[in-house]
Design a protein around this motif. Structure first.
Motif, PDB file in Angstrom:
ATOM      1  N   VAL A 178      34.923  30.675  40.201  1.00  0.00           N
ATOM      2  CA  VAL A 178      34.656  31.603  41.301  1.00  0.00           C
ATOM      3  C   VAL A 178      33.364  32.486  40.531  1.00  0.00           C
ATOM      4  O   VAL A 178      33.407  32.552  39.647  1.00  0.00           O
ATOM      5  N   GLU A 179      32.682  33.341  41.401  1.00  0.00           N
ATOM      6  CA  GLU A 179      31.730  34.158  41.168  1.00  0.00           C
ATOM      7  C   GLU A 179      32.284  35.437  41.080  1.00  0.00           C
ATOM      8  O   GLU A 179      33.276  35.933  41.518  1.00  0.00           O
ATOM      9  N   PRO A 180      31.525  36.417  39.953  1.00  0.00           N
ATOM     10  CA  PRO A 180      32.012  37.646  39.683  1.00  0.00           C
ATOM     11  C   PRO A 180      32.579  38.589  41.044  1.00  0.00           C
ATOM     12  O   PRO A 180      33.304  39.427  41.159  1.00  0.00           O
ATOM     13  N   ALA A 181      31.404  38.266  42.152  1.00  0.00           N
ATOM     14  CA  ALA A 181      31.716  39.118  43.221  1.00  0.00           C
ATOM     15  C   ALA A 181      32.991  38.958  43.921  1.00  0.00           C
ATOM     16  O   ALA A 181      33.455  39.618  44.802  1.00  0.00           O
ATOM     17  N   GLU A 182      33.874  37.650  43.400  1.00  0.00           N
ATOM     18  CA  GLU A 182      35.117  37.426  44.308  1.00  0.00           C
ATOM     19  C   GLU A 182      36.299  38.239  43.626  1.00  0.00           C
ATOM     20  O   GLU A 182      37.304  38.151  43.971  1.00  0.00           O
ATOM     21  N   LEU A 183      35.738  38.869  42.528  1.00  0.00           N
ATOM     22  CA  LEU A 183      36.940  39.393  41.554  1.00  0.00           C
ATOM     23  C   LEU A 183      37.351  40.753  41.530  1.00  0.00           C
ATOM     24  O   LEU A 183      38.227  41.501  40.962  1.00  0.00           O
ATOM     25  N   GLY A 184      36.620  41.524  42.596  1.00  0.00           N
ATOM     26  CA  GLY A 184      37.034  42.839  43.044  1.00  0.00           C
ATOM     27  C   GLY A 184      36.970  43.768  41.515  1.00  0.00           C
ATOM     28  O   GLY A 184      38.070  44.577  41.384  1.00  0.00           O
ATOM     29  N   PHE A 185      36.070  43.772  40.822  1.00  0.00           N
ATOM     30  CA  PHE A 185      36.353  44.569  39.399  1.00  0.00           C
ATOM     31  C   PHE A 185      36.023  45.999  39.823  1.00  0.00           C
ATOM     32  O   PHE A 185      35.498  46.741  40.514  1.00  0.00           O
ATOM     33  N   GLY A 186      36.915  46.810  38.697  1.00  0.00           N
ATOM     34  CA  GLY A 186      37.049  48.121  38.822  1.00  0.00           C
ATOM     35  C   GLY A 186      37.025  48.674  37.419  1.00  0.00           C
ATOM     36  O   GLY A 186      36.982  47.709  36.335  1.00  0.00           O
ATOM     37  N   TYR A 187      37.178  49.974  37.208  1.00  0.00           N
ATOM     38  CA  TYR A 187      37.555  50.379  35.677  1.00  0.00           C
ATOM     39  C   TYR A 187      38.745  49.964  35.180  1.00  0.00           C
ATOM     40  O   TYR A 187      39.616  50.100  35.796  1.00  0.00           O
ATOM     41  N   ARG A 188      38.650  49.010  34.266  1.00  0.00           N
ATOM     42  CA  ARG A 188      39.719  48.246  33.460  1.00  0.00           C
ATOM     43  C   ARG A 188      40.798  47.474  34.523  1.00  0.00           C
ATOM     44  O   ARG A 188      41.973  47.427  34.192  1.00  0.00           O
ATOM     45  N   THR A 189      40.066  47.147  35.585  1.00  0.00           N
ATOM     46  CA  THR A 189      41.118  46.251  36.511  1.00  0.00           C
ATOM     47  C   THR A 189      40.245  45.266  37.273  1.00  0.00           C
ATOM     48  O   THR A 189      38.842  45.073  37.134  1.00  0.00           O
ATOM     49  N   SER A 190      40.708  44.168  37.927  1.00  0.00           N
ATOM     50  CA  SER A 190      40.270  43.128  38.890  1.00  0.00           C
ATOM     51  C   SER A 190      41.254  42.899  39.659  1.00  0.00           C
ATOM     52  O   SER A 190      42.477  43.175  39.837  1.00  0.00           O
ATOM     53  N   VAL A 191      40.923  41.985  40.642  1.00  0.00           N
ATOM     54  CA  VAL A 191      41.849  41.383  41.589  1.00  0.00           C
ATOM     55  C   VAL A 191      42.948  40.571  40.862  1.00  0.00           C
ATOM     56  O   VAL A 191      44.171  40.135  41.338  1.00  0.00           O
ATOM     57  N   LEU A 192      42.700  40.254  39.608  1.00  0.00           N
ATOM     58  CA  LEU A 192      43.741  39.350  38.741  1.00  0.00           C
ATOM     59  C   LEU A 192      44.616  40.090  38.221  1.00  0.00           C
ATOM     60  O   LEU A 192      45.656  39.511  37.772  1.00  0.00           O
ATOM     61  N   LYS A 193      44.324  41.237  37.811  1.00  0.00           N
ATOM     62  CA  LYS A 193      45.348  42.151  37.079  1.00  0.00           C
ATOM     63  C   LYS A 193      46.525  42.500  37.764  1.00  0.00           C
ATOM     64  O   LYS A 193      46.296  42.781  39.259  1.00  0.00           O
ATOM     65  N   HIS A 194      47.683  42.443  37.374  1.00  0.00           N
ATOM     66  CA  HIS A 194      49.098  42.554  37.941  1.00  0.00           C
ATOM     67  C   HIS A 194      49.211  41.866  39.197  1.00  0.00           C
ATOM     68  O   HIS A 194      49.865  42.120  40.126  1.00  0.00           O
ATOM     69  N   SER A 195      48.775  40.651  39.063  1.00  0.00           N
ATOM     70  CA  SER A 195      48.822  39.466  40.058  1.00  0.00           C
ATOM     71  C   SER A 195      49.239  38.229  39.416  1.00  0.00           C
ATOM     72  O   SER A 195      48.909  37.896  38.336  1.00  0.00           O
TER      73      SER A 195
END
Length: 377
Positions: A178-195
């Protein structure tokens, strides 16, 4: 700082007998270790027992997670264990140990498997003459965890270095890049965190083949390097200074130093929205008088220093005292540390005390950075 995330509800959890579980894991190639104290696998050195399945290859990791999901067995993924706070009761399921460690350098990039040690990767990249990762030196944990929480330090975040991430989709069973744009990055987070929707299998990073560092964006680091913010320096020089600065704050792992028996920075720097900024600043003034408050612009408001808030709320380094099993680091108030005999309950009690104290004084709620397992703060 960084580790893979717990994941236990992709399938409805079912009761599986020990014999069925043993037979299932025997087919995946995992090495099974029963009743392992999870304190042995985390940098906080707390956590009760669990059955551990060690996966030394990506194929084994994929097969193991797929098999456990199909059987409805709860799964906890662990690699470096540096960003986990696990309950004293342990984990009622299977801990899948991510130990695939392959690393391959290209002309301007590096591809690393999820279980590779993060700082060893940074060191190898610098030794090979590449720049880009040096500001993230000394951070404990695994490569696979870095995109999960968008690991960052000294002005650099993983988001800015990523080319792509290889994931196992736990719903479809598909493995894809997957490309970075798909990962929903924010400050110390992404769509992968807590998932639990996906497992990171490998990560590819961009590198500078000239050996030049990323632009220096962190004032303290720029000053010790004799640089202006935005300038660059040789990556090896930057790495050396980052390691020195981190060690001075107890943020480089050392088994002999209890200040490093931690999860790194326990709380994230809070971001206050514009609608509450004046209220928070007024609370700080009411408590401290007219003081200079370190703040930084953030996309959704104004970022405050969690360490500064903790200290100004009355929690000094080493709080609550030398006889407590869990204390704030004697080097950095943002780290909660195990002094050798702490249990998870001791860490939780300290975290709540600090969080509640900051909230009562300044009206800011600090959010924990580590992933908690079987624990609610």
């Amino acid at each position: 700082m960084c580790d893979t995330v717990p994941s236990s509800d992709v399938r409805t959890t079912r009761v599986v007998s020990p014999e069925q579980l043993r037979d299932l894991l025997a087919e995946t190639g995992a090495v099974v270790r029963p009743a392992v104290p999870l304190s042995e696998l985390t940098t906080l050195r707390v956590g009760g027992p669990a059955l551990v399945a060690e996966c030394d290859s990506t194929d084994c990791l994929v097969a193991t997670v797929r098999a456990l999901d199909d059987a409805g067995v709860a799964v906890l993924l662990v690699a470096g264990g540096s960003n986990l706070l696990i309950d004293d009761a342990g984990f009622d399921g299977v801990v899948v140990r991510v130990r695939n460690t392959g690393v391959e350098f290209g002309t301007d990039s590096v591809l690393a498997e999820a279980g590779a040690n993060w700082d060893e990767l940074v060191a190898a990249s610098v030794a090979a003459g590449f720049g880009g990762l040096e500001c993230l030196s000394g951070i404990p944990g695994s490569v696979g965890a870095t995109p999960v929480q968008n690991v960052g330090a000294y002005g650099v975040e993983v988001e800015s270095l990523l080319r792509r991430v290889r994931l196992l989709d736990r719903v479809s069973g598909e493995v894809r890049w997957v490309e970075p744009a798909e990962l929903g990055f924010g400050y110390r987070t992404s769509v992968l965190k807590h998932s639990d929707a996906a497992v990171v299998l490998a990560v590819e990073f961009r590198l500078d083949p000239t050996g030049t560092s990323a632009p220096l964006r962190y004032g303290e680091l720029a000053r010790v390097l004799g640089a202006s913010e935005g300038e660059t320096r040789p990556a090896a020089q930057v790495r050396a200074e980052v390691l020195r600065l981190r060690a001075g704050k107890g943020m480089v792992l050392d088994p002999a130093d209890h200040d490093t028996w931690s999860a790194g920075s326990f709380f994230t720097n809070p971001v206050v929205g514009d609608d509450r900024l004046d209220q928070v600043l007024a609370a700080i003034t009411a408590h401290l008088g007219e003081v200079s408050v370190p703040t930084y612009p953030a996309p959704s408001g104004t970022k405050f220093s969690a360490g500064w808030l903790i200290e100004r709320a009355g929690f000094a380094k080493g709080f609550p005292g030398e006889h407590a099993p869990a204390r704030l680091s004697t080097k950095h108030t943002l780290a909660l540390t195990n002094r050798g005999a702490a249990r998870a309950a001791d860490i939780v009690e300290l975290a709540r005390t600090v969080r509640d104290g900051v909230r009562e004084r300044f009206g800011i709620v600090l959010e924990p950075e580590p992933v908690t397992v079987g624990i609610s703060l």
